[in-house]
Design a protein around this motif. Structure first.
Motif, PDB file in Angstrom:
ATOM      1  N   LEU A 175      10.463  11.085  -6.320  1.00 46.57           N
ATOM      2  CA  LEU A 175       9.481  10.509  -5.397  1.00 46.57           C
ATOM      3  C   LEU A 175      10.071   9.324  -4.637  1.00 46.57           C
ATOM      4  O   LEU A 175       9.859   9.185  -3.423  1.00 46.57           O
ATOM      5  N   ILE A 176      10.824   8.472  -5.307  1.00 50.91           N
ATOM      6  CA  ILE A 176      11.435   7.317  -4.643  1.00 50.91           C
ATOM      7  C   ILE A 176      12.356   7.778  -3.526  1.00 50.91           C
ATOM      8  O   ILE A 176      12.340   7.231  -2.415  1.00 50.91           O
ATOM      9  N   LEU A 235       4.229  13.589  -3.445  1.00 52.59           N
ATOM     10  CA  LEU A 235       4.256  14.322  -4.711  1.00 52.59           C
ATOM     11  C   LEU A 235       3.996  15.808  -4.486  1.00 52.59           C
ATOM     12  O   LEU A 235       4.603  16.663  -5.143  1.00 52.59           O
ATOM     13  N   ARG A 236       3.108  16.114  -3.565  1.00 50.10           N
ATOM     14  CA  ARG A 236       2.838  17.509  -3.245  1.00 50.10           C
ATOM     15  C   ARG A 236       4.012  18.144  -2.495  1.00 50.10           C
ATOM     16  O   ARG A 236       4.374  19.287  -2.732  1.00 50.10           O
ATOM     17  N   ALA A 237       4.620  17.365  -1.584  1.00 47.50           N
ATOM     18  CA  ALA A 237       5.677  17.922  -0.735  1.00 47.50           C
ATOM     19  C   ALA A 237       6.975  18.174  -1.492  1.00 47.50           C
ATOM     20  O   ALA A 237       7.772  19.020  -1.090  1.00 47.50           O
ATOM     21  N   LEU A 238       7.199  17.458  -2.586  1.00 46.00           N
ATOM     22  CA  LEU A 238       8.477  17.612  -3.282  1.00 46.00           C
ATOM     23  C   LEU A 238       8.478  18.785  -4.256  1.00 46.00           C
ATOM     24  O   LEU A 238       9.527  19.161  -4.783  1.00 46.00           O
ATOM     25  N   GLU A 239       7.309  19.405  -4.505  1.00 47.05           N
ATOM     26  CA  GLU A 239       7.239  20.419  -5.555  1.00 47.05           C
ATOM     27  C   GLU A 239       6.781  21.781  -5.045  1.00 47.05           C
ATOM     28  O   GLU A 239       6.112  21.899  -4.019  1.00 47.05           O
ATOM     29  N   THR A 240       7.179  22.785  -5.794  1.00 46.42           N
ATOM     30  CA  THR A 240       6.560  24.104  -5.735  1.00 46.42           C
ATOM     31  C   THR A 240       5.956  24.337  -7.100  1.00 46.42           C
ATOM     32  O   THR A 240       6.665  24.665  -8.063  1.00 46.42           O
ATOM     33  N   VAL A 272       1.103   8.009  -1.975  1.00 48.81           N
ATOM     34  CA  VAL A 272       2.243   8.786  -2.485  1.00 48.81           C
ATOM     35  C   VAL A 272       1.884  10.230  -2.788  1.00 48.81           C
ATOM     36  O   VAL A 272       2.772  11.082  -2.891  1.00 48.81           O
ATOM     37  N   LEU A 273       0.582  10.531  -2.911  1.00 50.98           N
ATOM     38  CA  LEU A 273       0.192  11.897  -3.280  1.00 50.98           C
ATOM     39  C   LEU A 273       0.748  12.948  -2.316  1.00 50.98           C
ATOM     40  O   LEU A 273       1.236  14.001  -2.771  1.00 50.98           O
ATOM     41  N   ALA A 312       0.810  -1.224   0.000  1.00 49.37           N
ATOM     42  CA  ALA A 312       0.000   0.000   0.000  1.00 49.37           C
ATOM     43  C   ALA A 312       0.838   1.266   0.000  1.00 49.37           C
ATOM     44  O   ALA A 312       0.351   2.342  -0.369  1.00 49.37           O
ATOM     45  N   ALA A 313       2.094   1.173   0.428  1.00 47.30           N
ATOM     46  CA  ALA A 313       2.962   2.357   0.444  1.00 47.30           C
ATOM     47  C   ALA A 313       3.087   2.992  -0.922  1.00 47.30           C
ATOM     48  O   ALA A 313       3.396   4.188  -1.026  1.00 47.30           O
ATOM     49  N   TRP A 314       2.838   2.223  -1.995  1.00 50.46           N
ATOM     50  CA  TRP A 314       2.995   2.735  -3.356  1.00 50.46           C
ATOM     51  C   TRP A 314       1.671   3.013  -4.040  1.00 50.46           C
ATOM     52  O   TRP A 314       1.640   3.257  -5.251  1.00 50.46           O
ATOM     53  N   SER A 315       0.583   2.988  -3.291  1.00 53.80           N
ATOM     54  CA  SER A 315      -0.701   3.364  -3.875  1.00 53.80           C
ATOM     55  C   SER A 315      -0.723   4.863  -4.146  1.00 53.80           C
ATOM     56  O   SER A 315       0.004   5.642  -3.514  1.00 53.80           O
ATOM     57  N   TYR A 316      -1.535   5.283  -5.081  1.00 50.50           N
ATOM     58  CA  TYR A 316      -1.595   6.698  -5.441  1.00 50.50           C
ATOM     59  C   TYR A 316      -1.974   7.553  -4.236  1.00 50.50           C
ATOM     60  O   TYR A 316      -1.398   8.632  -4.013  1.00 50.50           O
ATOM     61  N   GLU A 317      -2.920   7.078  -3.446  1.00 53.62           N
ATOM     62  CA  GLU A 317      -3.364   7.854  -2.296  1.00 53.62           C
ATOM     63  C   GLU A 317      -2.233   8.056  -1.283  1.00 53.62           C
ATOM     64  O   GLU A 317      -2.119   9.122  -0.665  1.00 53.62           O
TER      65      GLU A 317
END
Length: 527
Positions: free
Chosen positions: A513-514, A135-140, A131-132, A124-129
């Motif tokens: 992300l990884i 994904l939000r935390a790594l970007e501006t 990882v989202l 489950a660690a790799w489900s979209y929910e």
């Protein structure tokens, strides 16, 4: 017997040694070193500039692609075979930022279908929910800001390409005329169609992960980043990784560490595993490498995305692109229906002759052809990596196995024909005199078109899957959900090697992300 070190400038052995400062390694090291109680040593084989101005000339110009320039100093070349009769040279980034320094700045998230496939074997660690939030935390995101899908405080600045260049306007109109939907945000999981390219290039400057994550963290007392430090193998004692053998300035030494994380990329990380005695027993024994762990899946398969370039001739001189070499991108689905949006037509606003020579335009050629990069992004594992020598300087054999099935060849034909159809619309015809090739006779004949494609076949440089994650009892798996190597304590892999199959989009954003996901697992002690 090599001397033992702790890392120059560290009083004791670091808690974590990160091998590689690229897309995954820079993110992982930066996040781990946010914890002041954890010491982190990063060993990068290439140079480590301490300021953006110290990168090789042109490396950060988002209108250029260093990876397309033969002999660029930030590249490491590999001789491969895309098919049994198609030798080729592929490249990877060499230095701070890794391939995010030399790629096209394409920063598109994997698709929900990809995460579903990865979660099926990685949990489950790799489900979209799950990882989202990462994904939000790594970007501006400079277009959307903070909302349910996007972030505004992360190290990677993301902006979508402007579609104002005449060629981009024409491509958009052609896609619309052919009935493809608009997809204004390629990072929002909407139905595939035409849209701008999310990019980690802002105001004409490519911001690699070394700049985004590490340069601002170099003053942390618990973080040390060393360049020109080539890791040759992992040192394993009694089933536990205790350090790495490093070569600097022609001298070798063992650097000890509490935990080792390989972030050297989908070629080098599995090669390091094999050099360390972790790989297929028969291959290791044949090369005289003592077997630490029989891991038949290391290098057994890998996936990438086959690509061909189609060029078209402008009717009149066109302006140089102002901020990025990228125009628009069209995603559509191949006729087999298995993977929605698995065909990609990516627009270049710079002539191929300019991309390969490091120029935005071609002097003396105002009507130099522009290009579409056409690829099949089906998540297939057709490649095979095989060690040739116990010498760390000898790269492995890499056979991509491209277009080996009728389905693969059909999908590539479909992508080429849609590209030709786009260029042939009235909208695009106002700007273009048509494709340079293939001619209509070739386009309309499957056998001739297959031959044309095979003679011009390239790759998207999206290699994944050389050390895939999965359960410990699965012989096809090398690591667990958080990159821990099965059967060897204190050793992880955290880069695109661990993906069970390549994503339906270029993996640059997924590599970052990884790094984020594995760093979070290490900080929280997740198992």
């Amino acid at each position: 017997m090599e001397p033992t070190q702790h890392g120059r400038g560290l009083a004791r052995a670091p808690d974590v040694i990160v091998v590689g400062a690229g897309g995954s390694g820079a993110a992982l090291a930066a996040r781990l070193s946010e914890d002041p109680g954890r010491t982190v040593l990063v060993l990068e084989a290439g140079p480590v500039p301490r300021h953006p101005s110290a990168f090789a000339p042109g490396s950060l110009d988002a209108r250029l692609v260093p990876g397309a320039q033969p002999g660029h100093p930030a590249l490491r070349p590999y001789a491969v075979h895309l098919t049994p009769t198609r030798p080729y040279t592929v490249v990877r980034g060499h230095g701070l930022g890794g391939s995010t320094t030399v790629n096209g700045g394409y920063f598109v998230r994997a698709r929900r279908d990809d995460f579903d496939r990865w979660a099926a074997v990685g949990g489950a660690a790799w489900s979209y929910e799950r990882v989202l939030p990462f994904l939000r935390a790594l970007e501006t995101d400079l277009d959307h800001g903070a909302d349910a899908l996007h972030g505004d405080r992360g190290p990677v600045r993301v902006r979508r390409t402007e579609l104002r260049h005449p060629a981009a306007v024409a491509f958009r109109a052609a896609a619309r005329r052919l009935g493809f939907p608009e997809e204004p945000d390629k990072n929002a999981q909407d139905p595939p169609g035409f849209g701008p390219v999310p990019s980690n290039a802002v105001d004409g400057v490519r911001v690699n992960t070394g700049i985004g994550y590490l340069l601002g963290a170099l003053d942390r007392p618990n973080l040390l980043v060393e360049g020109d430090s080539t890791v040759l193998r992992v040192v394993v004692e009694r089933g536990r990784a205790v350090g790495v053998l490093v070569e600097r300035d022609g001298r070798r030494a063992v650097v000890l560490g509490g935990e080792i994380v390989l972030c050297a990329g989908a070629f080098r990380s599995p090669h390091l595993l094999q050099l360390s005695g972790i790989g297929p027993r028969r291959e290791l024994e044949a090369l005289g490498i003592p077997v630490v762990r029989d891991a038949p899946a290391v290098g057994a398969r890998f996936g990438d995305h086959p690509q061909v370039v189609l060029e078209w001739v402008p009717r009149r001189p066109l302006p140089e692109p102002s901020g990025s070499w990228l125009g628009g991108v069209l995603h559509l689905s191949s006729s087999d229906g298995g993977h929605p949006g698995d065909l990609e037509i990516l627009q270049s606003l710079v002539p191929m002759a300019g991309l390969t020579s490091g120029r935005v335009s071609v002097p003396g050629a105002p009507l130099a052809p522009l290009a579409f990069l056409v690829s099949v992004q089906t998540p297939r594992l057709s490649g095979r990596m095989r060690m040739l020598s116990a010498d760390p300087a000898m790269p492995p054999s890499l056979d991509y196995g491209y277009l080996s099935t009728a389905r693969d060849r059909r999908a590539m034909r479909e992508a080429v024909r849609v590209t030709a159809e786009s260029v042939g619309t009235d909208d695009f015809g106002e700007l273009s005199d048509g494709l340079t090739e293939p001619v209509a006779q070739v386009l309309n004949d499957d056998r001739l078109l297959d031959r044309w494609i095979l003679g011009r076949l390239g790759t998207s440089h999206h290699t994944c899957g050389t050390a895939p994650m999965g359960p410990a009892d699965d012989p096809r798996a090398v690591v667990d959900s958080y990159g821990r190597v099965h059967g060897v304590a204190g050793l992880r892999v955290a880069d695109t090697s661990i993906l069970p199959a390549p994503p339906l989009r270029g993996p640059a954003a997924t590599a970052v992300l990884i790094g984020e996901v594995v760093a979070d697992a290490m900080r929280r002690g997740l198992t």
